[in-house]
Design a protein around this motif. Structure first.
Motif: not given
Ligand code: MG
Ligand code: ADP
Length: 508
Positions: A44, A86, A166-167
Protein backbone atom coordinates in the motif's frame (compact mmCIF):
# COMPACT_ATOMS: atom_id res chain seq x y z
CA UNK A 1 10.03 -2.66 -23.51
CA UNK A 2 7.10 -0.26 -23.32
CA UNK A 3 6.41 0.50 -19.69
CA UNK A 4 3.48 2.71 -18.73
CA UNK A 5 4.78 2.96 -15.20
CA UNK A 6 8.29 2.69 -13.88
CA UNK A 7 9.02 3.16 -10.23
CA UNK A 8 12.78 3.07 -9.83
CA UNK A 9 14.66 2.56 -6.55
CA UNK A 10 11.89 3.91 -4.36
CA UNK A 11 12.62 4.32 -0.65
CA UNK A 12 9.92 5.48 1.75
CA UNK A 13 10.49 5.53 5.49
CA UNK A 14 8.18 5.81 8.48
CA UNK A 15 9.43 6.28 12.04
CA UNK A 16 11.50 3.19 12.77
CA UNK A 17 10.74 1.37 9.52
CA UNK A 18 11.67 1.41 5.85
CA UNK A 19 8.28 0.60 4.37
CA UNK A 20 9.85 0.61 0.88
CA UNK A 21 13.56 -0.02 0.60
CA UNK A 22 14.97 0.53 -2.88
CA UNK A 23 11.93 -0.91 -4.63
CA UNK A 24 11.54 -1.09 -8.39
CA UNK A 25 8.28 -1.81 -10.20
CA UNK A 26 7.79 -1.80 -13.96
CA UNK A 27 4.32 -2.15 -15.42
CA UNK A 28 3.70 -2.89 -19.09
CA UNK A 29 0.86 -1.31 -21.01
CA UNK A 30 -2.22 -3.48 -21.16
CA UNK A 31 -1.24 -5.96 -18.50
CA UNK A 32 -2.63 -6.95 -15.13
CA UNK A 33 0.36 -6.70 -12.86
CA UNK A 34 -0.05 -8.26 -9.43
CA UNK A 35 1.78 -6.81 -6.47
CA UNK A 36 2.20 -9.60 -3.97
CA UNK A 37 3.47 -9.50 -0.42
CA UNK A 38 2.68 -10.42 3.16
CA UNK A 39 0.79 -8.05 5.42
CA UNK A 40 3.11 -5.15 6.09
CA UNK A 41 5.40 -5.85 3.12
CA UNK A 42 4.96 -2.29 1.85
CA UNK A 43 2.44 -2.73 -1.00
CA UNK A 44 0.00 0.00 0.00
CA UNK A 45 2.86 2.35 0.75
CA UNK A 46 4.36 1.84 -2.72
CA UNK A 47 1.01 2.50 -4.36
CA UNK A 48 0.42 5.56 -2.18
CA UNK A 49 3.74 6.86 -3.47
CA UNK A 50 2.59 6.26 -7.04
CA UNK A 51 -0.71 7.98 -6.34
CA UNK A 52 0.97 11.04 -4.80
CA UNK A 53 -0.16 10.43 -1.22
CA UNK A 54 3.39 9.96 0.05
CA UNK A 55 6.59 11.48 -1.20
CA UNK A 56 9.48 9.03 -1.29
CA UNK A 57 12.86 9.84 0.23
CA UNK A 58 14.58 8.32 -2.79
CA UNK A 59 13.77 7.09 -6.24
CA UNK A 60 12.06 8.30 -9.39
CA UNK A 61 8.78 7.61 -11.15
CA UNK A 62 8.34 7.53 -14.89
CA UNK A 63 4.94 7.57 -16.58
CA UNK A 64 5.03 6.51 -20.24
CA UNK A 65 8.78 6.95 -20.21
CA UNK A 66 8.76 10.44 -18.80
CA UNK A 67 9.95 11.28 -15.33
CA UNK A 68 7.28 12.96 -13.21
CA UNK A 69 7.15 14.30 -9.69
CA UNK A 70 3.83 13.10 -8.36
CA UNK A 71 3.44 15.54 -5.51
CA UNK A 72 -0.26 14.91 -4.89
CA UNK A 73 -3.21 12.87 -6.18
CA UNK A 74 -4.22 15.62 -8.61
CA UNK A 75 -0.91 15.20 -10.41
CA UNK A 76 -1.50 11.44 -10.38
CA UNK A 77 -4.92 11.97 -11.95
CA UNK A 78 -3.39 14.19 -14.63
CA UNK A 79 -0.92 11.41 -15.40
CA UNK A 80 -3.87 9.06 -15.88
CA UNK A 81 -3.36 7.15 -12.62
CA UNK A 82 -6.41 6.14 -10.58
CA UNK A 83 -6.68 4.17 -7.36
CA UNK A 84 -9.35 2.15 -5.60
CA UNK A 85 -8.39 2.21 -1.94
CA UNK A 86 -8.83 -0.57 0.58
CA UNK A 87 -11.44 1.58 2.30
CA UNK A 88 -13.73 3.34 -0.14
CA UNK A 89 -14.01 7.08 -0.03
CA UNK A 90 -17.66 7.58 -0.97
CA UNK A 91 -20.27 9.91 0.50
CA UNK A 92 -23.11 7.68 1.61
CA UNK A 93 -26.11 9.96 1.17
CA UNK A 94 -24.97 11.11 -2.28
CA UNK A 95 -25.91 9.38 -5.51
CA UNK A 96 -23.48 7.45 -7.65
CA UNK A 97 -23.14 10.33 -10.09
CA UNK A 98 -22.71 12.94 -7.38
CA UNK A 99 -19.91 10.88 -5.91
CA UNK A 100 -18.25 10.46 -9.25
CA UNK A 101 -18.14 14.15 -10.14
CA UNK A 102 -17.33 15.20 -6.59
CA UNK A 103 -14.23 17.36 -6.56
CA UNK A 104 -14.11 17.79 -10.32
CA UNK A 105 -16.10 20.96 -10.89
CA UNK A 106 -15.77 23.10 -7.80
CA UNK A 107 -17.38 26.25 -9.20
CA UNK A 108 -20.63 25.12 -10.75
CA UNK A 109 -20.99 21.65 -9.35
CA UNK A 110 -24.37 20.06 -8.81
CA UNK A 111 -26.32 22.24 -11.19
CA UNK A 112 -29.11 20.16 -12.63
CA UNK A 113 -27.74 20.22 -16.16
CA UNK A 114 -24.26 19.16 -15.05
CA UNK A 115 -25.64 16.26 -13.09
CA UNK A 116 -27.80 15.07 -15.99
CA UNK A 117 -24.99 15.08 -18.50
CA UNK A 118 -22.64 13.53 -15.96
CA UNK A 119 -25.16 10.78 -15.23
CA UNK A 120 -25.43 10.14 -18.96
CA UNK A 121 -21.67 9.77 -19.22
CA UNK A 122 -21.55 7.53 -16.14
CA UNK A 123 -24.18 5.31 -17.71
CA UNK A 124 -22.20 5.10 -20.94
CA UNK A 125 -18.98 4.11 -19.20
CA UNK A 126 -20.81 1.66 -16.98
CA UNK A 127 -22.30 -0.07 -20.02
CA UNK A 128 -19.07 -0.09 -21.95
CA UNK A 129 -17.22 -1.94 -19.20
CA UNK A 130 -20.10 -4.11 -18.05
CA UNK A 131 -20.33 -2.55 -14.61
CA UNK A 132 -24.15 -2.40 -14.38
CA UNK A 133 -24.19 0.57 -12.04
CA UNK A 134 -27.28 2.77 -11.84
CA UNK A 135 -26.04 6.39 -11.89
CA UNK A 136 -28.98 7.55 -9.77
CA UNK A 137 -28.74 5.09 -6.86
CA UNK A 138 -27.69 6.36 -3.50
CA UNK A 139 -24.48 4.84 -2.17
CA UNK A 140 -26.15 3.79 1.09
CA UNK A 141 -28.63 1.66 -0.89
CA UNK A 142 -26.15 -0.39 -2.88
CA UNK A 143 -23.96 -3.36 -1.94
CA UNK A 144 -20.27 -3.13 -1.11
CA UNK A 145 -19.53 -4.82 -4.44
CA UNK A 146 -21.46 -2.10 -6.26
CA UNK A 147 -19.74 0.62 -4.24
CA UNK A 148 -16.45 -0.74 -5.44
CA UNK A 149 -17.68 -0.44 -9.02
CA UNK A 150 -18.54 3.19 -8.33
CA UNK A 151 -14.90 3.67 -7.34
CA UNK A 152 -13.89 2.04 -10.62
CA UNK A 153 -16.27 4.33 -12.52
CA UNK A 154 -14.78 7.30 -10.74
CA UNK A 155 -11.36 6.42 -12.16
CA UNK A 156 -12.72 5.79 -15.65
CA UNK A 157 -14.71 9.03 -15.61
CA UNK A 158 -11.41 10.84 -15.06
CA UNK A 159 -9.95 8.96 -18.03
CA UNK A 160 -7.52 6.99 -15.91
CA UNK A 161 -5.32 4.67 -17.96
CA UNK A 162 -3.46 3.03 -15.09
CA UNK A 163 -5.76 1.56 -12.47
CA UNK A 164 -4.54 0.58 -9.02
CA UNK A 165 -6.63 -1.83 -6.95
CA UNK A 166 -5.57 -2.21 -3.31
CA UNK A 167 -6.77 -5.61 -2.06
CA UNK A 168 -10.10 -5.25 -3.85
CA UNK A 169 -11.38 -8.72 -3.09
CA UNK A 170 -11.05 -8.54 0.69
CA UNK A 171 -14.54 -7.06 1.00
CA UNK A 172 -16.27 -9.14 -1.70
CA UNK A 173 -18.29 -12.34 -1.76
CA UNK A 174 -17.01 -15.22 -3.94
CA UNK A 175 -19.53 -14.36 -6.65
CA UNK A 176 -18.54 -10.68 -6.62
CA UNK A 177 -14.88 -11.69 -6.84
CA UNK A 178 -15.55 -13.62 -10.03
CA UNK A 179 -17.39 -10.66 -11.49
CA UNK A 180 -14.59 -8.27 -10.57
CA UNK A 181 -12.07 -10.52 -12.30
CA UNK A 182 -14.17 -10.40 -15.48
CA UNK A 183 -14.39 -6.61 -15.23
CA UNK A 184 -10.62 -6.36 -14.86
CA UNK A 185 -10.04 -8.49 -17.91
CA UNK A 186 -12.45 -6.26 -19.83
CA UNK A 187 -10.54 -3.18 -18.74
CA UNK A 188 -7.19 -4.41 -20.02
CA UNK A 189 -8.80 -5.48 -23.28
CA UNK A 190 -9.75 -1.83 -23.72
CA UNK A 191 -6.12 -0.86 -23.27
CA UNK A 192 -6.04 -0.01 -19.58
CA UNK A 193 -3.20 -1.23 -17.37
CA UNK A 194 -3.91 -2.60 -13.91
CA UNK A 195 -1.87 -2.97 -10.76
CA UNK A 196 -3.58 -5.45 -8.46
CA UNK A 197 -2.47 -5.67 -4.84
CA UNK A 198 -3.28 -8.96 -3.21
CA UNK A 199 -1.85 -11.71 -1.08
CA UNK A 200 -4.16 -14.31 -2.56
CA UNK A 201 -2.26 -16.55 -4.93
CA UNK A 202 -5.39 -18.05 -6.47
CA UNK A 203 -6.55 -14.62 -7.62
CA UNK A 204 -3.19 -13.88 -9.16
CA UNK A 205 -3.37 -17.16 -11.04
CA UNK A 206 -6.85 -16.26 -12.24
CA UNK A 207 -6.18 -12.85 -13.76
CA UNK A 208 -2.65 -11.54 -13.58
CA UNK A 209 -0.08 -11.57 -16.39
CA UNK A 210 2.96 -10.80 -14.28
CA UNK A 211 3.60 -10.57 -10.59
CA UNK A 212 6.08 -8.53 -8.57
CA UNK A 213 6.86 -9.58 -5.04
CA UNK A 214 7.75 -7.45 -2.03
CA UNK A 215 9.04 -8.81 1.25
CA UNK A 216 9.66 -6.66 4.33
CA UNK A 217 9.86 -3.53 2.22
CA UNK A 218 12.27 -4.99 -0.33
CA UNK A 219 11.75 -5.91 -3.96
CA UNK A 220 12.24 -9.64 -4.45
CA UNK A 221 11.49 -10.11 -8.14
CA UNK A 222 8.98 -10.22 -10.96
CA UNK A 223 7.66 -13.42 -12.52
CA UNK A 224 5.48 -14.48 -15.40
CA UNK A 225 2.33 -15.84 -13.72
CA UNK A 226 1.51 -18.52 -16.28
CA UNK A 227 4.82 -20.31 -15.83
CA UNK A 228 5.15 -19.90 -12.06
CA UNK A 229 3.44 -22.12 -9.49
CA UNK A 230 1.55 -20.91 -6.44
CA UNK A 231 4.19 -22.57 -4.27
CA UNK A 232 6.99 -20.66 -6.00
CA UNK A 233 5.20 -17.34 -5.54
CA UNK A 234 4.47 -18.16 -1.90
CA UNK A 235 8.13 -18.89 -1.32
CA UNK A 236 9.16 -15.56 -2.85
CA UNK A 237 6.64 -13.79 -0.68
CA UNK A 238 7.49 -15.44 2.62
CA UNK A 239 11.19 -16.10 2.08
CA UNK A 240 11.02 -19.78 2.82
CA UNK A 241 9.12 -22.79 1.62
CA UNK A 242 5.49 -22.63 2.70
CA UNK A 243 3.46 -25.73 3.17
CA UNK A 244 -0.21 -25.51 2.32
CA UNK A 245 -0.78 -28.74 4.23
CA UNK A 246 -0.98 -28.66 8.00
CA UNK A 247 1.31 -31.28 9.49
CA UNK A 248 -0.16 -33.05 12.45
CA UNK A 249 -0.35 -36.46 14.02
CA UNK A 250 -3.53 -38.15 15.20
CA UNK A 251 -5.39 -36.45 18.03
CA UNK A 252 -5.51 -37.86 21.54
CA UNK A 253 -8.75 -36.54 22.94
CA UNK A 254 -9.32 -36.70 26.70
CA UNK A 255 -12.38 -36.20 28.89
CA UNK A 256 -14.82 -33.52 27.82
CA UNK A 257 -13.90 -30.03 29.05
CA UNK A 258 -16.63 -27.99 27.36
CA UNK A 259 -20.15 -29.32 27.19
CA UNK A 260 -22.90 -27.22 25.66
CA UNK A 261 -26.45 -28.34 26.34
CA UNK A 262 -29.62 -27.18 24.62
CA UNK A 263 -28.23 -23.72 24.07
CA UNK A 264 -30.44 -20.97 22.69
CA UNK A 265 -29.03 -17.59 21.72
CA UNK A 266 -30.61 -14.67 19.88
CA UNK A 267 -28.80 -12.49 17.34
CA UNK A 268 -28.45 -8.71 17.51
CA UNK A 269 -31.85 -8.27 15.87
CA UNK A 270 -33.53 -10.41 18.53
CA UNK A 271 -34.11 -13.43 16.30
CA UNK A 272 -33.14 -17.00 17.29
CA UNK A 273 -29.59 -17.61 16.04
CA UNK A 274 -28.55 -20.71 18.01
CA UNK A 275 -31.31 -23.27 18.50
CA UNK A 276 -31.19 -26.02 21.12
CA UNK A 277 -27.59 -26.65 20.30
CA UNK A 278 -25.52 -29.29 22.08
CA UNK A 279 -21.82 -29.89 21.55
CA UNK A 280 -18.78 -31.31 23.32
CA UNK A 281 -15.12 -30.36 23.07
CA UNK A 282 -12.21 -32.35 24.52
CA UNK A 283 -8.65 -31.46 25.45
CA UNK A 284 -6.23 -32.82 22.88
CA UNK A 285 -8.50 -32.15 19.91
CA UNK A 286 -9.33 -29.38 17.50
CA UNK A 287 -13.05 -29.21 17.00
CA UNK A 288 -14.18 -26.93 14.20
CA UNK A 289 -17.59 -25.35 13.91
CA UNK A 290 -18.01 -25.02 10.17
CA UNK A 291 -20.78 -23.43 8.21
CA UNK A 292 -21.76 -20.74 5.77
CA UNK A 293 -21.55 -17.28 7.27
CA UNK A 294 -24.62 -16.22 9.20
CA UNK A 295 -25.75 -19.63 10.44
CA UNK A 296 -25.31 -18.89 14.13
CA UNK A 297 -21.61 -19.64 14.52
CA UNK A 298 -20.77 -16.09 15.59
CA UNK A 299 -23.50 -16.05 18.24
CA UNK A 300 -22.43 -19.50 19.47
CA UNK A 301 -18.84 -18.37 20.02
CA UNK A 302 -19.97 -15.13 21.62
CA UNK A 303 -22.20 -17.04 24.02
CA UNK A 304 -19.33 -19.29 25.09
CA UNK A 305 -16.93 -16.40 25.61
CA UNK A 306 -19.51 -14.21 27.34
CA UNK A 307 -19.84 -11.49 24.70
CA UNK A 308 -23.53 -12.32 24.24
CA UNK A 309 -26.14 -13.37 26.72
CA UNK A 310 -27.80 -16.73 26.56
CA UNK A 311 -31.60 -17.25 26.32
CA UNK A 312 -31.59 -20.72 27.78
CA UNK A 313 -29.41 -23.80 28.07
CA UNK A 314 -26.07 -24.49 29.71
CA UNK A 315 -22.39 -24.15 28.98
CA UNK A 316 -20.42 -26.46 31.26
CA UNK A 317 -16.72 -25.74 31.54
CA UNK A 318 -14.90 -28.36 33.60
CA UNK A 319 -18.25 -29.41 34.96
CA UNK A 320 -19.63 -26.06 36.12
CA UNK A 321 -22.11 -23.93 34.23
CA UNK A 322 -20.45 -20.64 33.22
CA UNK A 323 -23.50 -19.08 31.58
CA UNK A 324 -23.80 -16.44 34.32
CA UNK A 325 -20.06 -15.74 34.56
CA UNK A 326 -18.60 -12.47 33.29
CA UNK A 327 -16.06 -12.45 30.47
CA UNK A 328 -13.28 -11.86 32.99
CA UNK A 329 -14.41 -14.81 35.15
CA UNK A 330 -14.41 -17.10 32.15
CA UNK A 331 -10.97 -15.86 31.12
CA UNK A 332 -9.61 -16.57 34.59
CA UNK A 333 -11.14 -20.04 34.58
CA UNK A 334 -9.06 -20.88 31.53
CA UNK A 335 -10.95 -19.90 28.40
CA UNK A 336 -8.85 -18.05 25.83
CA UNK A 337 -10.40 -16.23 22.91
CA UNK A 338 -9.06 -15.12 19.56
CA UNK A 339 -12.06 -13.06 18.49
CA UNK A 340 -13.62 -12.81 15.07
CA UNK A 341 -13.55 -9.02 15.08
CA UNK A 342 -10.01 -8.23 16.10
CA UNK A 343 -10.55 -4.49 16.10
CA UNK A 344 -13.67 -4.53 18.21
CA UNK A 345 -12.93 -7.32 20.65
CA UNK A 346 -9.25 -8.15 20.28
CA UNK A 347 -7.28 -4.95 20.57
CA UNK A 348 -7.56 -1.43 21.85
CA UNK A 349 -6.27 0.31 18.75
CA UNK A 350 -5.26 3.51 20.53
CA UNK A 351 -3.18 1.57 23.04
CA UNK A 352 0.42 0.59 22.48
CA UNK A 353 1.40 -2.95 21.65
CA UNK A 354 2.67 -3.59 25.20
CA UNK A 355 -0.57 -2.34 26.73
CA UNK A 356 -2.53 -4.61 24.43
CA UNK A 357 -0.34 -7.54 25.40
CA UNK A 358 -1.19 -6.91 29.04
CA UNK A 359 -4.97 -6.55 28.60
CA UNK A 360 -5.81 -9.92 30.14
CA UNK A 361 -3.25 -9.92 32.92
CA UNK A 362 -2.29 -6.37 33.92
CA UNK A 363 -3.99 -6.81 37.30
CA UNK A 364 -2.03 -9.93 38.17
CA UNK A 365 1.54 -10.63 39.25
CA UNK A 366 4.08 -10.00 37.85
CA UNK A 367 2.54 -7.18 35.78
CA UNK A 368 0.98 -5.65 38.90
CA UNK A 369 2.16 -5.65 42.48
CA UNK A 370 -0.18 -4.63 45.34
CA UNK A 371 -2.56 -3.21 42.74
CA UNK A 372 0.10 -1.10 41.05
CA UNK A 373 1.06 -1.70 37.44
CA UNK A 374 4.77 -2.38 37.00
CA UNK A 375 5.82 -0.67 33.75
CA UNK A 376 9.13 -2.54 33.42
CA UNK A 377 7.32 -5.86 33.83
CA UNK A 378 4.73 -4.86 31.23
CA UNK A 379 7.53 -3.93 28.82
CA UNK A 380 9.45 -7.14 29.42
CA UNK A 381 6.33 -9.28 29.06
CA UNK A 382 5.63 -7.64 25.71
CA UNK A 383 9.23 -7.76 24.46
CA UNK A 384 9.37 -11.50 25.10
CA UNK A 385 6.13 -12.16 23.22
CA UNK A 386 7.21 -9.98 20.28
CA UNK A 387 10.38 -12.01 20.02
CA UNK A 388 8.69 -15.40 20.44
CA UNK A 389 5.85 -14.78 18.03
CA UNK A 390 7.81 -12.70 15.52
CA UNK A 391 5.44 -9.74 15.73
CA UNK A 392 6.71 -7.10 13.34
CA UNK A 393 6.14 -3.41 13.91
CA UNK A 394 7.90 -0.08 13.59
CA UNK A 395 8.67 0.62 17.24
CA UNK A 396 8.40 -2.66 19.09
CA UNK A 397 6.46 -2.58 22.36
CA UNK A 398 5.75 1.12 21.98
CA UNK A 399 4.09 0.86 18.56
CA UNK A 400 0.48 1.94 18.52
CA UNK A 401 -1.72 -1.04 17.68
CA UNK A 402 -3.52 0.98 15.03
CA UNK A 403 -0.44 1.43 12.87
CA UNK A 404 0.31 -2.30 12.69
CA UNK A 405 -0.60 -4.48 9.72
CA UNK A 406 -3.55 -6.86 10.08
CA UNK A 407 -1.40 -9.97 10.21
CA UNK A 408 0.77 -8.60 12.95
CA UNK A 409 -2.24 -7.39 14.93
CA UNK A 410 -3.58 -10.93 14.73
CA UNK A 411 -0.25 -12.40 15.80
CA UNK A 412 -0.29 -10.08 18.81
CA UNK A 413 -3.72 -11.32 19.90
CA UNK A 414 -2.68 -14.91 19.42
CA UNK A 415 0.52 -14.36 21.39
CA UNK A 416 -1.42 -12.83 24.27
CA UNK A 417 -4.02 -15.60 24.35
CA UNK A 418 -1.69 -18.55 23.81
CA UNK A 419 0.84 -17.28 26.35
CA UNK A 420 -1.72 -17.60 29.13
CA UNK A 421 -1.98 -21.24 28.08
CA UNK A 422 -5.77 -21.49 28.42
CA UNK A 423 -7.32 -24.92 28.88
CA UNK A 424 -9.74 -24.09 26.09
CA UNK A 425 -8.64 -21.90 23.22
CA UNK A 426 -11.43 -20.51 21.07
CA UNK A 427 -10.27 -19.24 17.70
CA UNK A 428 -12.90 -17.52 15.56
CA UNK A 429 -11.79 -17.09 11.96
CA UNK A 430 -8.21 -16.69 13.15
CA UNK A 431 -6.70 -16.41 9.68
CA UNK A 432 -9.21 -14.19 7.92
CA UNK A 433 -7.48 -11.66 5.70
CA UNK A 434 -4.02 -13.00 6.44
CA UNK A 435 -1.35 -14.08 4.00
CA UNK A 436 -0.08 -17.63 3.59
CA UNK A 437 2.94 -17.19 5.85
CA UNK A 438 0.87 -15.93 8.75
CA UNK A 439 -1.81 -18.57 8.12
CA UNK A 440 0.73 -21.36 8.24
CA UNK A 441 2.11 -19.97 11.48
CA UNK A 442 -1.29 -19.70 13.15
CA UNK A 443 -2.27 -23.22 12.13
CA UNK A 444 0.95 -24.53 13.63
CA UNK A 445 0.22 -22.76 16.91
CA UNK A 446 -3.28 -24.24 17.09
CA UNK A 447 -1.92 -27.73 16.52
CA UNK A 448 0.81 -27.11 19.11
CA UNK A 449 -1.83 -26.15 21.67
CA UNK A 450 -3.73 -29.31 20.90
CA UNK A 451 -0.59 -31.43 21.23
CA UNK A 452 -0.01 -29.67 24.52
CA UNK A 453 -3.22 -31.19 25.82
CA UNK A 454 -5.38 -28.11 25.39
CA UNK A 455 -8.81 -28.08 23.80
CA UNK A 456 -9.15 -25.98 20.67
CA UNK A 457 -12.49 -24.78 19.39
CA UNK A 458 -12.06 -23.34 15.91
CA UNK A 459 -14.69 -21.43 13.96
CA UNK A 460 -13.97 -21.09 10.28
CA UNK A 461 -15.69 -20.30 7.00
CA UNK A 462 -12.77 -21.50 4.89
CA UNK A 463 -13.24 -25.02 3.58
CA UNK A 464 -9.50 -25.63 3.24
CA UNK A 465 -8.84 -24.54 6.79
CA UNK A 466 -11.71 -26.62 8.11
CA UNK A 467 -10.44 -29.76 6.42
CA UNK A 468 -6.74 -29.22 7.09
CA UNK A 469 -6.67 -28.10 10.69
CA UNK A 470 -9.55 -29.85 12.46
CA UNK A 471 -9.80 -33.27 14.02
CA UNK A 472 -13.58 -33.21 14.21
CA UNK A 473 -15.95 -30.95 12.33
CA UNK A 474 -19.36 -29.86 13.62
CA UNK A 475 -21.45 -28.44 10.80
CA UNK A 476 -23.80 -25.67 11.79
CA UNK A 477 -26.84 -24.77 9.71
CA UNK A 478 -29.53 -22.29 10.73
CA UNK A 479 -28.40 -22.42 14.33
CA UNK A 480 -28.34 -26.19 14.63
CA UNK A 481 -25.56 -28.74 14.42
CA UNK A 482 -26.56 -30.92 11.45
CA UNK A 483 -23.72 -33.38 11.91
CA UNK A 484 -20.33 -34.02 13.46
CA UNK A 485 -17.76 -35.79 11.29
CA UNK A 486 -14.11 -36.80 11.56
CA UNK A 487 -11.99 -34.55 9.36
CA UNK A 488 -10.10 -37.45 7.82
CA UNK A 489 -13.30 -39.26 6.90
CA UNK A 490 -15.01 -36.49 4.98
CA UNK A 491 -14.39 -34.26 1.98
CA UNK A 492 -15.33 -30.93 0.50
CA UNK A 493 -18.43 -32.32 -1.22
CA UNK A 494 -19.94 -33.89 1.85
CA UNK A 495 -19.19 -30.80 3.94
CA UNK A 496 -20.63 -28.53 1.29
CA UNK A 497 -23.88 -30.48 1.25
CA UNK A 498 -24.14 -30.44 5.02
CA UNK A 499 -23.40 -26.72 5.15
CA UNK A 500 -26.31 -26.27 2.77
CA UNK A 501 -28.51 -28.03 5.30
CA UNK A 502 -28.66 -31.70 4.30
CA UNK A 503 -28.21 -33.89 7.36
CA UNK A 504 -25.50 -36.54 7.31
CA UNK A 505 -26.86 -39.84 6.08
CA UNK A 506 -30.06 -38.39 4.64
CA UNK A 507 -30.56 -38.09 0.91
CA UNK A 508 -33.04 -35.63 -0.48
MG1 MG B 1 -2.00 -2.76 2.35
N1 ADP C 1 1.33 6.02 7.98
C1 ADP C 1 2.17 5.13 8.55
N2 ADP C 1 2.88 5.42 9.66
C2 ADP C 1 3.74 4.54 10.20
N3 ADP C 1 3.99 3.32 9.71
C3 ADP C 1 3.31 2.96 8.61
C4 ADP C 1 2.36 3.83 7.97
N4 ADP C 1 1.85 3.20 6.90
C5 ADP C 1 2.43 1.99 6.87
N5 ADP C 1 3.31 1.84 7.89
C6 ADP C 1 4.17 0.67 8.15
O1 ADP C 1 4.88 0.40 6.96
C7 ADP C 1 4.94 -0.99 6.69
C8 ADP C 1 4.31 -1.29 5.33
O2 ADP C 1 2.92 -1.06 5.41
P1 ADP C 1 1.94 -1.23 4.17
O3 ADP C 1 2.51 -0.52 3.00
O4 ADP C 1 0.59 -0.81 4.63
O5 ADP C 1 1.98 -2.80 3.93
P2 ADP C 1 1.03 -3.74 3.05
O6 ADP C 1 0.10 -2.87 2.27
O7 ADP C 1 1.96 -4.53 2.20
O8 ADP C 1 0.30 -4.62 4.03
C9 ADP C 1 4.22 -1.66 7.85
O9 ADP C 1 5.17 -2.08 8.79
C10 ADP C 1 3.35 -0.57 8.42
O10 ADP C 1 3.14 -0.78 9.81
Amino acid sequence: MDYVIEMLNITKEFPGIKANDDVTLQVEKGEIHALLGENGAGKSTLMSVLFGLYHPEKGIIKVRGEEVDIINPNVANKCGIGMVHQHFKLVHNFTVTENIILGMEPTKSFRRIDIDSAAEKVKEISERYGLSVDPHSKIEDITVGMQQRVEILKMLYRNAEILIFDEPTAVLTPQEIKELMIIMKGLVKEGKSIILITHKLKEIKMVADRCSVLRRGRYIGTVDVESTTEEQMAEMMVGREVSFEVEKGPSEPQDVILRIENLNVKNSRGLPAVKNLSLEVRPGEILCVAGIDGNGQTELIQAITGLTKVESGSIFFEGTDVVKDSIRERTLKGIGHIPEDRHKHGLVLDFSLEENMALQSYFQEPLAKKGLIQPEAVREHSDILIEQFDIRSGQGSETSARSMSGGNQQKAIIAREVERSPKLLIAAQPTRGLDVGAIEYIHKRLVAERDNGKAVLLMSLEMEEVLNVSDRIAIIYEGEIVGVVDADKTDENELGLMMAGSKKGTVN
